[in-house]
Structures are given as C-alpha cells and as structure tokens.
Design a protein around this motif. Structure first.
Motif, PDB file in Angstrom:
ATOM      1  N   HIS A   1       1.868   2.463  -3.479  1.00  0.00           N
ATOM      2  CA  HIS A   1       0.758   3.141  -4.163  1.00  0.00           C
ATOM      3  C   HIS A   1       0.585   4.562  -3.635  1.00  0.00           C
ATOM      4  CE1 HIS A   1      -0.483  -0.403  -6.354  1.00  0.00           C
ATOM      5  NE2 HIS A   1      -0.645  -1.108  -5.243  1.00  0.00           N
ATOM      6  N   GLN A   2       0.646   4.715  -2.312  1.00  0.00           N
ATOM      7  CA  GLN A   2       0.487   6.050  -1.725  1.00  0.00           C
ATOM      8  C   GLN A   2       1.594   6.992  -2.194  1.00  0.00           C
ATOM      9  OE1 GLN A   2       0.506   5.054   2.447  1.00  0.00           O
ATOM     10  NE2 GLN A   2      -1.737   4.988   2.574  1.00  0.00           N
TER      11      GLN A   2
ATOM     12  N   ILE B   1       1.680  -0.404 -13.032  1.00  0.00           N
ATOM     13  CA  ILE B   1       2.972  -0.864 -12.520  1.00  0.00           C
ATOM     14  C   ILE B   1       3.490  -2.002 -13.389  1.00  0.00           C
ATOM     15  CG2 ILE B   1       4.148  -1.898 -10.535  1.00  0.00           C
ATOM     16  CD1 ILE B   1       2.019  -0.575  -8.757  1.00  0.00           C
TER      17      ILE B   1
ATOM     18  N   LYS C   1       0.825  -1.206   0.000  1.00  0.00           N
ATOM     19  CA  LYS C   1       0.000   0.000   0.000  1.00  0.00           C
ATOM     20  C   LYS C   1       0.865   1.264   0.000  1.00  0.00           C
ATOM     21  CE  LYS C   1      -3.545   2.357   2.763  1.00  0.00           C
ATOM     22  NZ  LYS C   1      -4.349   2.307   4.020  1.00  0.00           N
TER      23      LYS C   1
ATOM     24  N   HIS D   1      -2.648  -0.765 -11.780  1.00  0.00           N
ATOM     25  CA  HIS D   1      -2.324   0.642 -11.536  1.00  0.00           C
ATOM     26  C   HIS D   1      -1.078   1.109 -12.296  1.00  0.00           C
ATOM     27  CE1 HIS D   1      -5.361   0.353  -8.427  1.00  0.00           C
ATOM     28  NE2 HIS D   1      -4.678  -0.622  -7.826  1.00  0.00           N
TER      29      HIS D   1
ATOM     30  N   ARG E   1       6.389   3.297 -13.021  1.00  0.00           N
ATOM     31  CA  ARG E   1       6.263   2.611 -11.740  1.00  0.00           C
ATOM     32  C   ARG E   1       6.679   1.165 -11.977  1.00  0.00           C
ATOM     33  NH1 ARG E   1       0.434   5.116  -9.676  1.00  0.00           N
ATOM     34  NH2 ARG E   1       0.813   7.225 -10.500  1.00  0.00           N
TER      35      ARG E   1
ATOM     36  N   CYS F   1       3.341   6.815  -4.950  1.00  0.00           N
ATOM     37  CA  CYS F   1       3.146   7.149  -6.362  1.00  0.00           C
ATOM     38  C   CYS F   1       2.042   8.194  -6.534  1.00  0.00           C
ATOM     39  CB  CYS F   1       2.830   5.887  -7.160  1.00  0.00           C
ATOM     40  SG  CYS F   1       4.267   4.790  -7.365  1.00  0.00           S
ATOM     41  N   GLU F   2       1.025   8.142  -5.681  1.00  0.00           N
ATOM     42  CA  GLU F   2       0.000   9.194  -5.716  1.00  0.00           C
ATOM     43  C   GLU F   2       0.599  10.548  -5.336  1.00  0.00           C
ATOM     44  OE1 GLU F   2      -3.259   8.113  -3.243  1.00  0.00           O
ATOM     45  OE2 GLU F   2      -3.771   6.313  -4.402  1.00  0.00           O
TER      46      GLU F   2
END
Length: 388
Positions: free
Chosen positions: A345-346, A372, A342, A370, A356, A348-349
């Motif tokens: 993902h955070q 990746i 997780k 997403h 990615r 990358c946001e």
C-alpha cells in the motif's frame, strides 16, 4: 507437442529481416522450433557441433552461395565466430539481388558471445529473439503446478515421472558446468560454480550481497560479480534491477537475483516433487521467480521489469513499466487467500500505478480493497498479452 508462442513472432521476423538470432539456454527447444519452420519453407540445417557440418563450411561463402534460395539454419553458431563476416557479405549481395528476408536463422545457447560477435558485424541486418522455457500461458491451468515443480525445459516437464524429470535436470546442470561453461566462458572450477549456483537457489528472490557470497566461496567480490555475469549471460539467472526515480525516498539499490527456471532451482536444492517443494522454505521465493518469468515473457515488447523497495519498508515484488510509461504494480503470493501487506500500500501511494494486482495460485479473480485486483497467473498473463 506443446505449441510455443514464440513461433509466430519468429516466423514474422524471418519474413521481414535477412537474419534472426534465436537465443536461449540449451535444451529449451530452439532446434525443434527451427526444424518445424524448416518443414514449411526451403531450408538447410547445419549443426556446428558436428565435425561433418563444420567441414562443409571450410569455404563458407562458396558453400552458402549455393543455397541462396533457402533459409540456412546454423545451430550453435558461436562455434564458428569468424562466420559472421561472411554472412554480412552474403546478406548484402542478396539484398542487391532482391533477397531481403529469411536468409539465415542463427541458434545460440549464450547471449554474450552471439551478441558481441554478430552485433558488430551484422548491425542493421539481424534481429534477436530470446526463447525461454515453457511458461505458464503455454500449458493448461491444471498443469501449472507440475510446470512450477519441474520447470519449463521440455524434456523435464514432459518426463514420464518426477524421478525422470529430476534426473534430466541434474544431468543438465552437470553438462553446463563440465562442458558448456568452459566452452562459452572463462575457466571456472565446476565445483565452485555449482556451489555458487546452489547458493543462488537457496537465496532465491533475495537481494544480492556479493560480499556474503564471496566469504562463503573464499573469493573476492569482483570474482562473485564475474560468476553472476556469466550465469546471467547464459540466460540461467535473472538479475532484477531496483526501480529508480526521484520520489523523495531512500530506495534499495541492490538487485534481486533469481535462478530463472523453477525446475533448475528445485534440482539444485534436491527437491524432486511438488510436495518436496511445498515443504521447503524456498517455496514462496520459487513461486515468485516462476511468476516473474511468465509475466516478463508475456509483457509487451519494450516493457521494463523492476522491483521497488524503500528503506522504510514500502515494497512491490514486480513493477512493470509498459509502453507509454504506464506502471503495473504486482504483488506475488503463494497463498490461496492472499493478504496485501502494508508495504505494498505504501509503495502504491509513492508511485500511483495504473493497476494494482496480487497474483495468486487460485482459480478465479476477485477485487480487494483500495483498487487492488487478485488475479490467477494465467489471467494476468493474458491481460499482458492483450496489451501488445
């Protein structure tokens, strides 16, 4: 014989600049590469650890003036720090006579001394190139595991057995502690520095906590910082700095620390074989360091290497800022079935990177959710080389 990728870049620099300093740890292959180049052009080689070769340079300008038409290779050049002023005069006279490139190749085992001594005197006349141990793109895919286990120093990687490789690395560590560190740096008890180096191996890929190291060693935080600076300057340890930008997040400010060569990491921990490594808690962190060394070696010139971590748990193992401010976010996994956490993902946001990527030890690349990409190390390394 393993073909070293750096050979092409070194040859190009020698063809365009009067002096090139080739930096790297001992036994990484600098002398072998320099002698290969010497076979292709008129050259002389002087080993400044040899009393006889140092005696030839008792009158350096007189001796070197007799070889103006040759490439002069000076090995362990930090042994004669006063030589740089003479080289400056010879280079400037040669330029006026039309000899503008390929005059001197300087080999050094430490960055701190060579950069300090030559940078002040030969500014505008010298280029610097770091030679690293063999990386994951200089061998075949089937040799990637042995390279990770034994490390990239040629004599260790090419040893006839795991036992011989381990013995070579143990001797390498002992020689650095007992001979090279006293020669190149401040006087530190060999056993104290060995303990610190071993602690770094146990702490591979961890955030630097100088106070914790200081308590364990019975010294203060400034002393720990000086030990770390020395190992970084000797090109034996990497200090990976955190990425900083105004993203409205509380970012971790401590660097991560890695023993740069995976084989040295394993030798410090007493791990002789790949099976030993795989059964040890350091395996994941060791693989992470191995991947980072290969990717930073193959990234285009000018690429910045950092990690990203926030207090809330967003994290990227390796964040490459390529020329043009393009971000590649890289997660490093040892598993053949990588799962993205997780925190990645955070992160990358937060940063919206261009690519990615999850690096893993499998044979084929494939897409994940997403946007990746899961990629083998060698595929990603080649993708970075293509960006150059």
């Amino acid at each position: 014989m393993i073909e070293r990728r750096i050979a092409i870049e070194l040859t190009e620099l020698l063809d365009s600049i009067p002096a090139v300093a080739l930096l790297g740890p001992r036994q990484v292959g600098k002398t072998t590469l320099a002698l290969e180049i010497a076979e292709r052009r008129p050259s002389i080689y002087l080993d400044l650890e040899s009393d006889a070769d140092r005696a030839r340079l008792a009158e350096p300008e007189l001796y070197l003036s007799e070889h103006e038409d040759k490439l002069v290779i000076l090995d362990e050049v930090h042994r004669l720090p006063n030589l740089f002023q003479n080289l400056r005069g010879l280079i400037d006279r040669g330029r006026r006579a039309g000899r503008k490139a390929g005059r001197f190749l300087l080999l050094g085992s430490a960055s701190i001394h060579l950069l300090k001594q030559s940078g002040e005197t030969l500014a505008g006349r010298i280029a610097y190139l770091e030679m690293r141990p063999i990386d994951g793109l200089e061998i075949g895919a089937t040799d990637l595991g042995p390279l990770w286990a034994r490390g990239g120093f040629p004599d260790s990687f090419l040893a006839v057995s795991d036992r011989a490789s381990q013995r070579w690395r143990q001797d390498f560590i002992r020689t650095y502690l007992e001979r090279d560190v006293p020669l190149l740096g401040p006087r530190i008890p060999a056993e104290t520095l060995r303990r610190f180096w071993t602690m770094l191996a146990h702490h591979q890929a961890g955030l630097l906590n100088a106070a914790e190291f200081a308590r364990a060693l019975g010294v203060d935080g400034k002393t720990v910082a000086s030990y770390l600076d020395l190992l970084v300057d000797l090109l034996l340890v990497r200090r990976l700095e955190p990425w900083h930008a105004n993203v409205g997040k509380r970012l971790v400010k401590s660097p991560r620390v890695y023993v740069r060569d995976s084989g040295i990491t394993h030798a410090l921990l007493g791990l002789a074989t790949q099976e030993d490594v795989l059964g040890h808690p350091v395996a994941g962190a060791s693989w992470e360091g191995f991947v980072i060394e290969t990717l930073t070696a193959t990234a285009p010139a000018g690429t910045l290497s950092n990690f990203y971590r926030t207090a809330a748990g967003a994290e990227i193992d390796l964040l490459l800022t390529l020329p043009g401010q393009r971000l590649w976010a890289i997660e490093i996994k040892r598993s053949l079935m990588p799962k993205v956490e997780k925190g990645f993902h955070q992160a990358c946001e937060d940063l919206a990177p261009e690519r990615r990527i999850v690096v893993f030890p499998g044979p084929e690349r494939f897409p994940l959710q997403h946007g990746i990409e899961a990629m083998p190390l060698q595929d990603l390394g080649r993708a970075l080389l293509d960006e150059a």
